[in-house]
Scaffold this active site. Structure first.
Site, mmCIF file in Angstrom:
data_model
loop_
_atom_site.group_PDB
_atom_site.id
_atom_site.type_symbol
_atom_site.label_atom_id
_atom_site.label_comp_id
_atom_site.label_asym_id
_atom_site.label_seq_id
_atom_site.Cartn_x
_atom_site.Cartn_y
_atom_site.Cartn_z
ATOM 1 N N GLU A 156 0.835 -1.206 0.000
ATOM 2 C CA GLU A 156 0.000 0.000 0.000
ATOM 3 C C GLU A 156 0.872 1.259 0.000
ATOM 4 O O GLU A 156 0.614 2.217 0.741
ATOM 5 C CB GLU A 156 -0.940 -0.013 1.207
ATOM 6 C CG GLU A 156 -1.962 -1.131 1.156
ATOM 7 C CD GLU A 156 -2.960 -1.084 2.293
ATOM 8 O OE1 GLU A 156 -4.147 -1.366 2.051
ATOM 9 O OE2 GLU A 156 -2.549 -0.786 3.434
ATOM 10 N N GLU A 232 -6.874 -7.097 -0.853
ATOM 11 C CA GLU A 232 -7.456 -7.175 0.492
ATOM 12 C C GLU A 232 -8.927 -6.826 0.372
ATOM 13 O O GLU A 232 -9.276 -5.651 0.187
ATOM 14 C CB GLU A 232 -6.790 -6.187 1.462
ATOM 15 C CG GLU A 232 -5.373 -6.513 1.849
ATOM 16 C CD GLU A 232 -4.816 -5.530 2.886
ATOM 17 O OE1 GLU A 232 -5.611 -4.718 3.415
ATOM 18 O OE2 GLU A 232 -3.600 -5.573 3.137
#
Length: 591
Positions: A156, A232
């Site tokens: 991320e 995710e």
């Protein structure tokens, strides 16, 4: 061979969708790995995903640990045994609501340190860790007959920075270490994040918790990507102290999974089982709401709950995945056994301050330094200084208390400083107590000397965003404009409690209390601390984690694998208790 062809995942020439579930080996004790992985397989998943916790694997620079609950190779081999592919996300940063996002605290000893970028000293630390970790994983790669099919580059990153030289460094280091499976980056489904966190020739996955049918539209501006995959899918959320316990309706979760199946997309279910932030490993957030530490439980409203039992969402998602793939729904393993042990009396006592010489390392410094300066990763730290002379009533300012401070004058508690309140917006309960300068208060006059002590409980380093350089302890003490000098500092990692000297007399707080109990079963249970305020619990030397009366979590999960016929429990209470007795029951209280 696993690869991408024509924007599809392919194994030996046959198209496949990845239905992955996240289980972090470091949040689940190894005695339960095979059970949890089997339940993942029987729910119709074909892959397990895990992060790698750098801070636990390298607790000191150049000293590594890969055994017990940190035996990642055994976890991956167990996944292969039950028929699962594996996705590994080695960081070096993982977020994960984990202390400092998985980065080791000792890198913060360098006061010029810059993380997650091309700062040379940071890169050297990453290189040393990767050159230890990644060669261990090479035999587990699918290209070498193992089950690792993909590995992530950073994590991320577009939510933090945009240093493409750094991303290339991580990628090239992985290749140098022999990683030759599919590489990918993961970011939120926003072009800004993808622009900062991705590389043009590396496969991109998205992270989100809803609206799968429209979430992938942001990828249209990024060429040469592969099949749509959610790296995710957030099935739930994590909890902070003082806030509510997060839940999500099983029907909502199943509806989102149906959307993935309808559009033929792959996904990684975050989390399949969340597990537990044992010990001091829980992280924290710092945003518009101030500093917010994460609770011990990482239940996450996952398909398996904290102790590995089935949830209603498990059965709904299982039905969808098995029907989609034409998989027979076989009999499931039984739910984990639970037990009630009952009340346990704590009848031996050891005051923390009476035992500083036993369990702390002592340093003499001219000004306060952080935990990290002394090489301390977790626990508590105590600063003691003597103010001498003749002083009028003066403002005393204890700066940067990270995170919960207990201020003592001549051994008597004078004030508590709670970072979760003084950094928060002024609303609700925080409006009653929160102050921007909570460490500043009037000190009565001194004629002679006054011993000032500051005990700091580190409640989790920030794991996400711009405030991650979250050193623990205090930065300074000022009397008016005068900087106080000369300190004895005691580091308290609390990993050596066998050195405590107990007596039958209840000493002063903070207070260790010890008791013993028998267990005829290895079934799981939960430690309830009614009447206690704030502290930690150890079972047979294993730190179960933090408790705090503010909730939402009111009991601690005790894995049955830790139990023996005769057991020792130690409670460290920091603030106050009504009765030195805990209850060990078959019920969890978490909101």
């Amino acid at each position: 061979m696993f690869e991408i062809k024509d924007k599809k995942f392919v194994v030996n020439g046959e198209p496949i969708n990845l239905y992955s579930g996240a289980i972090h080996y470091f949040r689940v004790l190894p005695e339960y790995w095979e059970d949890r992985l089997t339940k993942l397989k029987l729910a119709g998943f074909n892959t397990v995903e895990t992060y790698v916790s750098w801070n636990l694997h390298e607790p000191k620079p150049g000293e590594f640990c890969f055994d017990g609950r940190l035996d990642i190779v055994k976890f991956i081999e167990t996944a292969k045994k039950v028929g699962l592919y594996c996705i590994v996300r080695p960081g070096p940063y993982i977020c994960a609501e984990w202390d400092f996002g998985g980065l080791p605290a000792w890198i913060l000893k360098d006061k010029n340190m810059q993380i997650r970028c091309s700062y040379p000293d940071y890169l050297a630390c990453v290189e040393r860790f990767y050159k230890k970790l990644l060669p261990m994983l090479v035999p587990q790669l699918e290209t070498n007959g193992g089950n690792i099919i993909a590995m992530q580059v950073e994590n991320e990153y577009g939510s933090y920075g945009n240093d493409k030289e750094y991303l290339r460094f991580v990628e090239n280091l992985m290749r140098e270490c022999g990683i030759d499976v599919l590489y990918f980056t993961s970011d939120g489904n926003w072009k800004n994040m993808l622009s900062g966190g991705s590389l043009p020739d590396i496969y991109k996955v998205l992270n989100f918790g809803s609206k799968a049918k429209t979430a992938f539209s942001c990828l249209k501006d990024f060429e040469n990507n592969g099949p749509n995959m959610c790296g995710e899918f957030w099935c739930g959320w994590f909890d902070h102290w003082r806030d509510k316990h997060h839940t999500r309706d099983a029907g909502s979760v199943a509806a989102e999974i149906k959307d993935f199946l309808d559009i033929d997309a792959s996904f990684n279910f975050y989390m399949f089982q969340g597990g537990t932030n044992f010990g001091f490993t829980a992280g924290a957030n710092y945003d518009k709401n101030g500093y917010a530490p994460t609770v011990t439980s990482y239940d996450y409203c996952a398909l398996l709950n904290e102790w590995g039992d089935y949830t209603p969402a498990y059965h709904e998602v299982r039905k969808l995945l098995c029907e989609k793939q034409g998989i027979e729904m076989k009999e499931l393993p039984p739910s984990p056994a639970l037990q009630t042990i009952g009340k346990v009396k704590l009848d031996a006592f050891a005051s923390l301050f009476d035992n500083l010489d036993m369990i702390a390392e002592k340093y003499r410094v001219p000004v306060p330094e952080s935990m990290e300066y002394f090489g301390q990763n977790f626990g508590m730290i105590y600063y003691e200084t003597v103010l001498s002379g003749k002083y009028d009533i003066s403002p005393l300012n204890i700066k940067d208390v990270h995170d919960f401070g207990y201020i003592y004058f001549d051994g008597k508690l004078k004030k508590r400083i709670d970072r979760t309140l003084y950094t928060a917006p002024k609303k609700g309960i925080r409006a009653l107590f929160g102050k921007k300068d909570a460490g500043k208060f009037l000190m009565s006059a001194v004629n002679g000397s006054r011993k000032i002590g500051v005990l700091v409980d580190a409640m989790g380093r920030v794991n996400y965003g711009e405030n991650m350089m979250d050193r623990k302890g205090i930065s300074d003490i000022y009397i008016g404009n005068q900087r106080q000098m000369g300190y004895d500092v005691y580091t308290l990692p609390l990993d050596n409690l066998e050195k405590l000297k107990y007596t039958a007399e209840r000493g002063s707080l903070p207070l260790f209390m010890k008791g013993r109990f028998s267990a005829s079963s290895k079934a799981d249970c939960f430690v309830h601390l009614d009447g206690f305020t704030k502290g930690y619990v150890w079972i047979n030397g294993f730190n179960l984690g933090r408790y705090w009366e503010v909730g939402p979590q009111k009991s601690l999960y005790l894995p049955g694998s830790l139990l023996k016929e005769e057991n020792e429990i130690v409670v460290l209470e920091l603030e106050g208790y009504s009765n030195p007795c805990v209850s060990i029951l078959d019920k969890h209280d978490i909101g």
